[in-house]
Design an enzyme around this catalytic site. Structure first.
Site, PDB file in Angstrom:
ATOM      1  N   LYS A   1      -1.793   4.268  -7.841  1.00  0.00           N
ATOM      2  CA  LYS A   1      -1.026   4.526  -6.541  1.00  0.00           C
ATOM      3  C   LYS A   1      -0.467   3.249  -6.205  1.00  0.00           C
ATOM      4  CE  LYS A   1      -2.005   6.226  -1.723  1.00  0.00           C
ATOM      5  NZ  LYS A   1      -3.138   6.906  -0.870  1.00  0.00           N
TER       6      LYS A   1
ATOM      7  N   SER B   1      -1.422  10.665   1.573  1.00  0.00           N
ATOM      8  CA  SER B   1      -0.626   9.630   1.162  1.00  0.00           C
ATOM      9  C   SER B   1      -0.588   9.431  -0.600  1.00  0.00           C
ATOM     10  CB  SER B   1      -0.792   8.182   1.580  1.00  0.00           C
ATOM     11  OG  SER B   1      -1.888   7.617   1.213  1.00  0.00           O
TER      12      SER B   1
ATOM     13  N   SER C   1      -6.154  11.278   2.141  1.00  0.00           N
ATOM     14  CA  SER C   1      -5.125  11.029   1.190  1.00  0.00           C
ATOM     15  C   SER C   1      -5.364  11.387  -0.338  1.00  0.00           C
ATOM     16  CB  SER C   1      -4.664   9.517   1.348  1.00  0.00           C
ATOM     17  OG  SER C   1      -3.995   9.385   2.550  1.00  0.00           O
TER      18      SER C   1
END
Length: 490
Positions: free
Chosen positions: A86, A162, A186
């Site tokens: 990520k 996210s 997230s």
């Protein structure tokens, strides 16, 4: 010869690739049925096929991955399996770490994060980075820098945030597992939205350094999103444990988490909490998903009853605001020092800048009181969990939502209610530090996933993995994939 033709001629087809989890693919490499290069070919070909539609992967460094394979991979549980990081605070030397911000778009990492180093030691082949919203501050993965990440189940919907880039990449069949991080939901929210398993570990279980000793004052953690429970367990085994200089660490587990997945859990006492502790409206499908999961747990022999901890809601909301503002100010000032120039309101999205401006008003005493409040909230939930082994709740109060609903063009005063609903059930577990997981047990009438969340006691991921394994065996979800992925596998 094109990569697509190479994939067709290789020994492993996409249908075989997508039918295995990460541990299964590593087993094929170990047995000689495929190779790390062949797996990377398939992953790259899948990016070529779907990424223009879903916008999940924002950076690909195939040459770096090829060089890693050519140098010889470590003998680990995931040897030869392609993997994505990520793009949020996780560094890989020689690649950019933008954290979804235009201000950081050219920031080059000089060293590996500890977790990235441990992924490589486990044999994973890191070949790219996935989209994160700016600073991970939104429940949808939409940024001014990279645009909108779309949900493979329905391209009109958000993949969550996210870690939405990772969730979309997995659901679309690019790979079976990918890195994520979680400071308010997230990992769990995008897992719930994309039909995946997502576990947020206990505070301090996985390392955040060496560049960061703490995440948002202790609320942030790092782990992964996966299609199978056992991949999540084995990935946590691979990275768990303090790094040199760690300020704190979770208690050491008695045996590998991977072993726990096959263990039958004891008869658990599960508190069902369908309503938000903070008065947020809960979508009907989220309530239905919780009722369905409660019935499944009861059928498996667990004690299931409705109950909720007595939490000081005003203290929680005030503490979260202080920690969010302080983290935004700290992050932007660190970026300024790294780039050697001051940021302006044109460099960041409205919600980020609003949090930053509020953070400038936060005092040292405010932060210390917020840390003390986090401990008080942890005590309130921990006291409740002396009676219950777990809490079952919706993962989000919002359910599946359309892209653009709360994108970066909206200030927090406009989209704030929706953003709060998205994290109404997840963010408290970040503040208390306890582990929690989103499990894909329910799909709505439109065939959109609606995950449910189980909260565990502090440092008791083992019990979560035991229950998750039991639920996965009782109601398997591994083969349930979006039509874009299933059609490609035919």
């Amino acid at each position: 010869m094109t990569r697509s033709l190479l994939s067709i001629l290789s020994g492993l087809r996409f249908a075989d690739y997508v039918s295995h989890d990460a541990l299964g693919l590593a087993g094929l490499v170990r047995s000689g049925e495929t190779s790390a290069d062949e797996l990377l070919d398939i992953a790259l070909d899948r990016i070529d096929t779907v990424n223009s539609a879903i916008n999940a992967v924002v950076d690909v460094f195939a040459d770096t991955a090829r060089a890693q394979i050519a140098q010889g991979l470590p003998d680990g549980p995931f040897t030869g399996v392609p993997f994505l990081l990520k793009d949020l605070f996780i560094d890989l030397a020689g690649t950019t770490t933008t954290s979804g911000a235009v201000f950081l778009k050219d920031t080059m990492a000089k060293r590996d994060s500890t977790v990235a180093e441990r992924y490589r030691n486990a044999g994973l082949v890191i070949f790219g980075k996935t989209h994160s919203c700016e600073f991970g501050g939104s429940p949808t993965t939409e940024s001014q820098l990279y645009g909108v990440t779309r949900n493979p189940w329905n391209l009109g919907y958000s993949a969550g945030g996210s870690s939405g880039g990772s969730s979309a990449a997995i659901a679309a069949g690019i790979l079976p597992a990918a890195n994520g991080s979680d400071a308010g939901g997230s990992i769990r929210s995008p897992a719930a939205t994309c039909g995946l398993f997502g576990l947020k570990p206990t505070r301090g279980r996985a390392p955040l350094g060496p560049a960061r000793f703490d995440g948002g004052g202790g609320i942030a953690t790092v782990h992964a999103l996966t299609r199978s429970v056992r991949d999540s367990a084995a990935l946590l085994d691979a990275v768990a444990g303090p790094e040199p200089g760690a300020s704190y660490a979770s208690p050491v587990q008695s045996r590998p988490f991977l072993d726990e997945v096959q263990q039958q859990p004891k008869r658990l006492r599960i508190a069902v909490m369908p309503q938000s502790l903070f008065g947020d409206e809960v979508a009907p499908d989220c309530l239905t998903a919780v009722a369905d999961a409660a019935a499944l747990c009861a059928s498996l022999g667990h004690i299931v009853e409705e109950a909720a901890p007595d939490v000081d809601a005003e203290l929680y909301l005030r503490t979260r605001q202080v920690m969010k503002g302080a983290a935004a100010a700290t992050g932007i000032h660190a970026a300024e020092r790294g780039l050697g120039r001051k940021a302006t309101d044109k460099d960041f999205e409205q919600a980020t800048w609003e949090a930053y401006r509020y953070g400038l008003t936060v005092t040292g005493e405010d932060v210390m009181r917020a840390r003390e409040a986090m401990f008080a909230l942890h005590q309130q939930v921990a006291q409740f969990m002396t009676t219950y082994d777990m809490i079952l709740s919706p993962t989000t109060a919002l359910g599946p939502f359309m892209v653009g609903t709360m994108g970066p063009e909206y200030a927090d005063d406009i989209a704030g209610t929706l953003r709060r609903r998205a994290s109404a059930f997840t963010a408290l577990a970040n503040m208390t530090g306890q582990p929690a997981m989103s499990v894909p047990l329910f799909w709505d009438a439109a065939n959109m996933p609606v995950g449910v969340q189980f909260w565990g006691r502090f440092a008791e991921e083992a019990t979560l993995f035991q229950l998750a394994g039991q639920l996965e065996r009782a109601r398997p979800w591994f083969k349930r994939l979006p039509s874009m992925t299933l059609e490609a596998a035919r």
